[in-house]
Design an enzyme around this catalytic site. Structure first.
Site, mmCIF file in Angstrom:
data_model
loop_
_atom_site.group_PDB
_atom_site.id
_atom_site.type_symbol
_atom_site.label_atom_id
_atom_site.label_comp_id
_atom_site.label_asym_id
_atom_site.label_seq_id
_atom_site.Cartn_x
_atom_site.Cartn_y
_atom_site.Cartn_z
ATOM 1 N N SER A 1 -3.499 37.735 -6.196
ATOM 2 C CA SER A 1 -3.188 37.890 -5.049
ATOM 3 C C SER A 1 -2.331 38.456 -5.287
ATOM 4 O O SER A 1 -1.147 37.905 -6.402
ATOM 5 C CB SER A 1 -2.912 36.522 -4.641
ATOM 6 O OG SER A 1 -2.362 36.307 -3.529
ATOM 7 N N TYR B 1 0.335 27.793 -6.724
ATOM 8 C CA TYR B 1 -0.443 28.601 -6.652
ATOM 9 C C TYR B 1 -0.589 30.497 -7.017
ATOM 10 O O TYR B 1 -1.352 30.912 -8.113
ATOM 11 C CB TYR B 1 -1.124 29.085 -4.934
ATOM 12 C CG TYR B 1 -1.971 30.341 -4.112
ATOM 13 C CD1 TYR B 1 -2.951 29.637 -4.790
ATOM 14 C CD2 TYR B 1 -1.271 31.276 -4.012
ATOM 15 C CE1 TYR B 1 -4.340 31.040 -4.366
ATOM 16 C CE2 TYR B 1 -2.499 31.858 -3.782
ATOM 17 C CZ TYR B 1 -3.480 31.709 -3.582
ATOM 18 O OH TYR B 1 -4.803 33.102 -3.746
#
Length: 249
Positions: A145, A158
């Protein structure tokens, strides 16, 4: 048949977390390119079966196996079953992941452990389980990501897991180079999925930071994965590819 449709003819591909969203799109695209595909899923049997059925209806070959990425035993079992069903692995795509959002003051040990268990340990366990079945000159593609290299509010843990994903890919690219296995990371930006819809309030805030002014589509991530899995990417390894509409430019 078009050249694109046969670029992965005869290849065997495993996509973890392939029941819906980005993972489902990747599985469908690899199958459309000619690969036999196995997907793993955690609990959504209906979605996994629907994706297999869609691939088969289009003339492809597909299998689905349960594998909980947070549970090493389950992860190993699912990967090995998939490899046996396929008859080996040429392309391993790790897409399974979780995202939980909290500020530092709101965060918990449980959330931290869950995200690292799935996004990092599950990926590590799954790759080691697949390695004996992965053919020389194969491909490993990790779905990271852009959060791994740029900060967003309440996404610190995250983001840390996705930074770890890219680091694993860089190291594995060197570890596996003697076997000709290429390892790369695809880092999506905001992508329109059922978990992150483009019409949400959060999306409205993010759009201001995307030069192209829109969310990405799952098919655009799948296309990048197909490129990295194919013959035209034969000299690309240890890199990250951001697909984010210019958000990290």
């Amino acid at each position: 048949m078009s050249l694109r449709a046969i670029s992965l003819q005869g290849k065997k591909a495993l996509v973890t977390g392939g029941s819906r969203g980005i993972g489902a799109a990747i599985a469908k695209r690899l199958a459309a390119e000619g690969a036999a595909v196995a997907i793993t899923y955690t609990g959504n049997v209906a979605a996994a079966e629907a994706n297999v059925a869609a691939i088969e209806a289009a003339g492809g070959t597909a299998f689905a196996f349960r594998a909980d990425a947070a549970d090493p035993t389950s992860q190993r079992s699912g990967v090995v079953k998939a490899a046996e069903a396929l008859g080996g692995i040429d392309i391993l795509v790790h897409n399974a992941g979780v995202a939980e959002f909290a500020t530092l003051a709101e965060d918990t040990d449980e959330s931290y452990e869950r995200q690292f268990a799935v996004n990092v340990k599950g990926l590590h366990v799954g790759t080691r389980a697949a390695l004996p079945h992965l053919r020389d000159h194969g491909r490993i593609i990790l779905i990271g990501s852009i959060s791994g290299e740029t900060a967003f509010p309440a996404t610190t843990v995250y983001s840390a897991t996705k930074a770890a994903v890219a680091a694993l890919a860089r190291g594995w690219a060197k570890d596996l180079a003697p076997r000709g296995i290429l390892v790369n990371t695809v880092q999506p930006g905001p992508i329109d999925t059922d978990m992150n819809p483009a019409d949400s309030d959060f999306a409205g805030q993010l759009l201001q930071a995307i030069p192209l002014g829109r969310y990405g589509r799952v098919e655009e991530i799948a296309g990048a994965v197909a490129f990295l899995a194919g013959p035209d990417a034969s000299y690309i390894t240890g890199t990250t590819l951001n697909i984010d509409g210019g958000a990290t430019a």
